[in-house]
Design an enzyme around this catalytic site. Sequence first.
Site, PDB file in Angstrom:
ATOM      1  N   TRP A  41       1.017  -1.460   0.303  1.00  0.00           N
ATOM      2  CA  TRP A  41       0.402  -0.128   0.323  1.00  0.00           C
ATOM      3  C   TRP A  41       1.262   1.278  -0.138  1.00  0.00           C
ATOM      4  O   TRP A  41       0.155   2.196  -0.130  1.00  0.00           O
ATOM      5  CB  TRP A  41      -0.899   0.182   1.602  1.00  0.00           C
ATOM      6  CG  TRP A  41      -0.328   0.177   2.624  1.00  0.00           C
ATOM      7  CD1 TRP A  41       0.295  -1.390   3.152  1.00  0.00           C
ATOM      8  CD2 TRP A  41       1.248   0.399   3.482  1.00  0.00           C
ATOM      9  NE1 TRP A  41       1.126  -1.964   4.405  1.00  0.00           N
ATOM     10  CE2 TRP A  41       1.062  -0.568   4.728  1.00  0.00           C
ATOM     11  CE3 TRP A  41       0.588   2.189   3.226  1.00  0.00           C
ATOM     12  CZ2 TRP A  41       2.018   0.061   5.111  1.00  0.00           C
ATOM     13  CZ3 TRP A  41       2.236   2.681   4.125  1.00  0.00           C
ATOM     14  CH2 TRP A  41       2.236   1.293   5.164  1.00  0.00           C
ATOM     15  N   ASN A  42       2.466   1.116   0.505  1.00  0.00           N
ATOM     16  CA  ASN A  42       2.940   2.466   0.555  1.00  0.00           C
ATOM     17  C   ASN A  42       2.604   3.098  -0.894  1.00  0.00           C
ATOM     18  O   ASN A  42       2.835   4.600   0.054  1.00  0.00           O
ATOM     19  CB  ASN A  42       3.981   2.707   1.182  1.00  0.00           C
ATOM     20  CG  ASN A  42       5.229   1.580   0.314  1.00  0.00           C
ATOM     21  OD1 ASN A  42       4.579   1.035  -0.764  1.00  0.00           O
ATOM     22  ND2 ASN A  42       6.372   2.020   0.681  1.00  0.00           N
ATOM     23  N   HIS A  63      -3.413  -6.678  -4.798  1.00  0.00           N
ATOM     24  CA  HIS A  63      -2.950  -5.253  -3.852  1.00  0.00           C
ATOM     25  C   HIS A  63      -2.944  -6.089  -2.328  1.00  0.00           C
ATOM     26  O   HIS A  63      -4.080  -5.884  -2.332  1.00  0.00           O
ATOM     27  CB  HIS A  63      -3.688  -4.168  -4.841  1.00  0.00           C
ATOM     28  CG  HIS A  63      -2.968  -2.609  -4.883  1.00  0.00           C
ATOM     29  ND1 HIS A  63      -2.123  -2.481  -3.435  1.00  0.00           N
ATOM     30  CD2 HIS A  63      -2.995  -1.915  -6.160  1.00  0.00           C
ATOM     31  CE1 HIS A  63      -1.248  -1.490  -4.548  1.00  0.00           C
ATOM     32  NE2 HIS A  63      -1.756  -0.617  -5.334  1.00  0.00           N
ATOM     33  N   ALA A  64      -2.745  -4.602  -1.716  1.00  0.00           N
ATOM     34  CA  ALA A  64      -2.957  -5.102  -0.177  1.00  0.00           C
ATOM     35  C   ALA A  64      -3.904  -4.506  -0.152  1.00  0.00           C
ATOM     36  O   ALA A  64      -5.073  -3.367  -0.941  1.00  0.00           O
ATOM     37  CB  ALA A  64      -1.731  -3.542   0.073  1.00  0.00           C
ATOM     38  N   GLY A 113       6.672  -5.348  -0.778  1.00  0.00           N
ATOM     39  CA  GLY A 113       6.255  -6.239   0.926  1.00  0.00           C
ATOM     40  C   GLY A 113       7.120  -6.971   1.640  1.00  0.00           C
ATOM     41  O   GLY A 113       8.413  -6.548   1.390  1.00  0.00           O
ATOM     42  N   GLU A 152      11.053  -7.649  -4.033  1.00  0.00           N
ATOM     43  CA  GLU A 152      11.261  -6.350  -3.581  1.00  0.00           C
ATOM     44  C   GLU A 152      10.814  -6.219  -1.729  1.00  0.00           C
ATOM     45  O   GLU A 152      10.097  -5.592  -1.807  1.00  0.00           O
ATOM     46  CB  GLU A 152      10.458  -5.061  -4.244  1.00  0.00           C
ATOM     47  CG  GLU A 152      11.135  -5.646  -5.425  1.00  0.00           C
ATOM     48  CD  GLU A 152      12.731  -4.963  -6.537  1.00  0.00           C
ATOM     49  OE1 GLU A 152      13.457  -4.336  -5.062  1.00  0.00           O
ATOM     50  OE2 GLU A 152      13.283  -5.155  -6.945  1.00  0.00           O
ATOM     51  N   LEU A 153      11.421  -6.506  -1.177  1.00  0.00           N
ATOM     52  CA  LEU A 153      11.203  -6.231   0.512  1.00  0.00           C
ATOM     53  C   LEU A 153      11.788  -5.042   1.553  1.00  0.00           C
ATOM     54  O   LEU A 153      11.653  -4.406   0.895  1.00  0.00           O
ATOM     55  CB  LEU A 153      11.494  -8.031   0.568  1.00  0.00           C
ATOM     56  CG  LEU A 153      11.097  -8.811  -0.111  1.00  0.00           C
ATOM     57  CD1 LEU A 153      12.099 -10.292   0.973  1.00  0.00           C
ATOM     58  CD2 LEU A 153       9.843  -9.151  -0.241  1.00  0.00           C
ATOM     59  N   CYS A 202      10.448   1.965   1.765  1.00  0.00           N
ATOM     60  CA  CYS A 202      10.976   0.848   1.168  1.00  0.00           C
ATOM     61  C   CYS A 202      12.593   1.649   1.704  1.00  0.00           C
ATOM     62  O   CYS A 202      13.789   0.602   2.396  1.00  0.00           O
ATOM     63  CB  CYS A 202      11.521  -0.353   0.299  1.00  0.00           C
ATOM     64  SG  CYS A 202      11.294   0.637  -0.822  1.00  0.00           S
TER      65      CYS A 202
HETATM   66  P1  NAP Z   1       3.099  -6.488   3.923  1.00  0.00           P
HETATM   67  O1  NAP Z   1       1.875  -7.185   4.833  1.00  0.00           O
HETATM   68  O2  NAP Z   1       3.892  -7.752   3.307  1.00  0.00           O
HETATM   69  O3  NAP Z   1       1.876  -6.796   1.851  1.00  0.00           O
HETATM   70  C1  NAP Z   1       2.219  -7.092   0.844  1.00  0.00           C
HETATM   71  C2  NAP Z   1       1.832  -7.669   0.107  1.00  0.00           C
HETATM   72  O4  NAP Z   1       1.452  -9.250   0.389  1.00  0.00           O
HETATM   73  C3  NAP Z   1      -0.162  -7.011   0.309  1.00  0.00           C
HETATM   74  O5  NAP Z   1      -0.730  -7.049  -0.877  1.00  0.00           O
HETATM   75  C4  NAP Z   1      -0.382  -8.150   1.000  1.00  0.00           C
HETATM   76  O6  NAP Z   1      -1.830  -8.703   1.317  1.00  0.00           O
HETATM   77  C5  NAP Z   1       0.388  -9.235   0.564  1.00  0.00           C
HETATM   78  N1  NAP Z   1       1.015 -10.304   1.716  1.00  0.00           N
HETATM   79  C6  NAP Z   1       1.084 -10.757   2.719  1.00  0.00           C
HETATM   80  N2  NAP Z   1       0.605 -11.765   3.901  1.00  0.00           N
HETATM   81  C7  NAP Z   1       0.655 -12.283   2.454  1.00  0.00           C
HETATM   82  C8  NAP Z   1       1.242 -14.080   2.551  1.00  0.00           C
HETATM   83  N3  NAP Z   1       1.780 -14.468   3.480  1.00  0.00           N
HETATM   84  N4  NAP Z   1       0.864 -14.798   0.759  1.00  0.00           N
HETATM   85  C9  NAP Z   1       0.624 -13.486  -0.218  1.00  0.00           C
HETATM   86  N5  NAP Z   1       0.587 -12.627  -0.161  1.00  0.00           N
HETATM   87  C10 NAP Z   1       0.676 -11.457   1.690  1.00  0.00           C
HETATM   88  O7  NAP Z   1       3.927  -5.345   3.551  1.00  0.00           O
HETATM   89  P2  NAP Z   1       3.113  -4.244   3.718  1.00  0.00           P
HETATM   90  O8  NAP Z   1       2.798  -3.884   4.834  1.00  0.00           O
HETATM   91  O9  NAP Z   1       2.001  -3.941   2.996  1.00  0.00           O
HETATM   92  O10 NAP Z   1       4.295  -2.660   3.037  1.00  0.00           O
HETATM   93  C11 NAP Z   1       5.351  -2.727   3.696  1.00  0.00           C
HETATM   94  C12 NAP Z   1       6.887  -3.767   3.695  1.00  0.00           C
HETATM   95  O11 NAP Z   1       6.684  -3.179   2.342  1.00  0.00           O
HETATM   96  C13 NAP Z   1       8.242  -2.810   4.187  1.00  0.00           C
HETATM   97  O12 NAP Z   1       8.910  -4.043   5.215  1.00  0.00           O
HETATM   98  C14 NAP Z   1       8.384  -2.182   3.126  1.00  0.00           C
HETATM   99  O13 NAP Z   1       9.816  -2.124   3.057  1.00  0.00           O
HETATM  100  C15 NAP Z   1       8.074  -3.377   1.769  1.00  0.00           C
HETATM  101  N6  NAP Z   1       8.033  -2.455   0.664  1.00  0.00           N
HETATM  102  C16 NAP Z   1       9.422  -2.776   0.111  1.00  0.00           C
HETATM  103  C17 NAP Z   1       9.470  -1.830  -1.219  1.00  0.00           C
HETATM  104  C18 NAP Z   1      11.147  -2.346  -2.065  1.00  0.00           C
HETATM  105  O14 NAP Z   1      11.104  -1.889  -3.659  1.00  0.00           O
HETATM  106  N7  NAP Z   1      12.163  -2.834  -1.397  1.00  0.00           N
HETATM  107  C19 NAP Z   1       8.782  -1.000  -1.641  1.00  0.00           C
HETATM  108  C20 NAP Z   1       7.428  -0.771  -0.551  1.00  0.00           C
HETATM  109  C21 NAP Z   1       7.940  -1.352   0.533  1.00  0.00           C
HETATM  110  P3  NAP Z   1      -3.003  -7.906   2.247  1.00  0.00           P
HETATM  111  O15 NAP Z   1      -2.926  -6.383   2.159  1.00  0.00           O
HETATM  112  O16 NAP Z   1      -3.725  -8.477   1.920  1.00  0.00           O
HETATM  113  O17 NAP Z   1      -2.208  -8.693   3.601  1.00  0.00           O
END
Ligand code: NAP
Length: 469
Positions: free
Chosen positions: A136-137, A161-162, A212, A234-235, A268
């Site tokens: 979502w960010n 998407h989130a 994510g 991309e974590l 991130c």
């Molecule tokens: P998140 O909780 O991991 O969610 C990201 C996406 O993954 C959402 O669509 C979420 O769906 C889904 N998801 C969550 N758990 C899952 C699972 N077990 N299996 C499959 N899909 C799953 O992360 P966030 O809180 O939205 O984003 C923050 C994180 O993203 C931070 O750690 C940030 O650093 C990282 N990030 C990294 C980058 C990069 O380019 N490296 C860019 C932006 C953000 P739901 O919403 O339905 O749970």
Amino acid sequence: MPIATVNPASGETLRTYDELGTGEIDERLAKAASTFRSYRLTTFPERARLMERAADLLDQDQEAVARTMTTEMGKPLAAARAEAAKCAKAMRWYARNAEGLLGDEQPAGSDVADSGAAWARVRYRPLGVILAVMPWNFPLWQVIRFAAPALMAGNVGLLKHASNVPQTALYQGDLFRRAGFPEGVFQTLLISSTAVEGVLRDRRVAAATLTGSEPAGRSVAAIAGDEVKRTVLELGGSDPFVVMPSAEVERAARVAVTARVQNNGQSCIAAKRFIVHTDVHDEFTRLFTARMAGLTVGDPMAESTDVGPLATEQGRTDVEELVDDAVQRGATVLCGGRRPRDLRQGWFYEPTVLTGITPDMRIHHEEAFGPVATVYRVQSLDEAVEAANDTPFGLSSSIWTSDEAEQERFVRDVEAGGVFFNGMTASHPALPFGGVKRSGYGRELSGHGIREFCNATTVWHAAEPASDT
Ligand code: NAP
């Protein structure tokens, strides 16, 4: 997590959505697979014309989609407008460059005559249906930086998407359809994270990309590994921002604030750990803290706001727990460290600067996904590099120094997917983006990004035999 728009500035649930059922998911998978069979045969100029049209539509929609993003996840409105503009720019960049980036390649270096070839080349062909699991960010940018290259390469996309940005997610499916892309080239799936496994295991899905958190990445990668499907991850990140004695300290401190609080601290590639040489530590910390303390926290729709709310209540709780843990273990709070007293509704948190960080504190090795900075004092470049690498993450990094030997040394030794000198980390369509260590693998953007979801096919043509004898 329910699929819903909840305004993080007020906590109010504005709209909820039903998840797709299994039959509806199957219909979309069938649509994606059948569309790929014809879409892969379209030419680069045909795809480019559609992508340019989508970019034009996005420019026209900029104000409306920016307001949707701000309503759903709380980023300041000006930042949301800038995000939409950046997406249109990336779409045009891929529209204009995809054909050149994916043109047939001659094998590099030596000739291949000893393989019996008259000629050989590498052709980049699309893989098929790509599943994108997105956060979502940056609710528009994260998706576009996948979709623009993937679609230009001839793939088709499915977006999960989130759950807290459904309106932005639906907008994107609509955008590509309005631009004239065939139905099925890009579809939004309103599904929960638990439904991802079924989609990813489906034989019609060729590969996946996830941006994510680490747990989400690990889960998707494990399933994809079991199915032998390609992934890009991309974590998270905990990027170092190193300041050496030759730096322009005032400018470094000013940029450091933006680098930390952009997107309300939820980026991130935000600088999260400020590693400062002892000669300039006190000056940098004073200037940085004063600016962090002076930021305007409040309604993200207001033009004067610097920092809006955290996107979710859980996100704020996570940040609070990291700060509280550090303080209990002896960290010093230079500013912030609490919820703003005057903002009782919504998920706000004050811009915070902490010093006295030790390895036993969670914040030393976990990602602070909010407006919280940690400042470290180091005695030398060696110590700075060691501190920069003392994290499970390796997304990007920046170093402030005018000393070229220090710059080269940092590039050689820092464990990160990017190194920025005298400026903050940012993404650009022409520059590869991605990390090492627990920040993930694979690259987005640039030629590297568009080739991630291509089949690099060796095409080999036999030389005419010298004679038939
Ligand atoms: P998140 O909780 O991991 O969610 C990201 C996406 O993954 C959402 O669509 C979420 O769906 C889904 N998801 C969550 N758990 C899952 C699972 N077990 N299996 C499959 N899909 C799953 O992360 P966030 O809180 O939205 O984003 C923050 C994180 O993203 C931070 O750690 C940030 O650093 C990282 N990030 C990294 C980058 C990069 O380019 N490296 C860019 C932006 C953000 P739901 O919403 O339905 O749970």
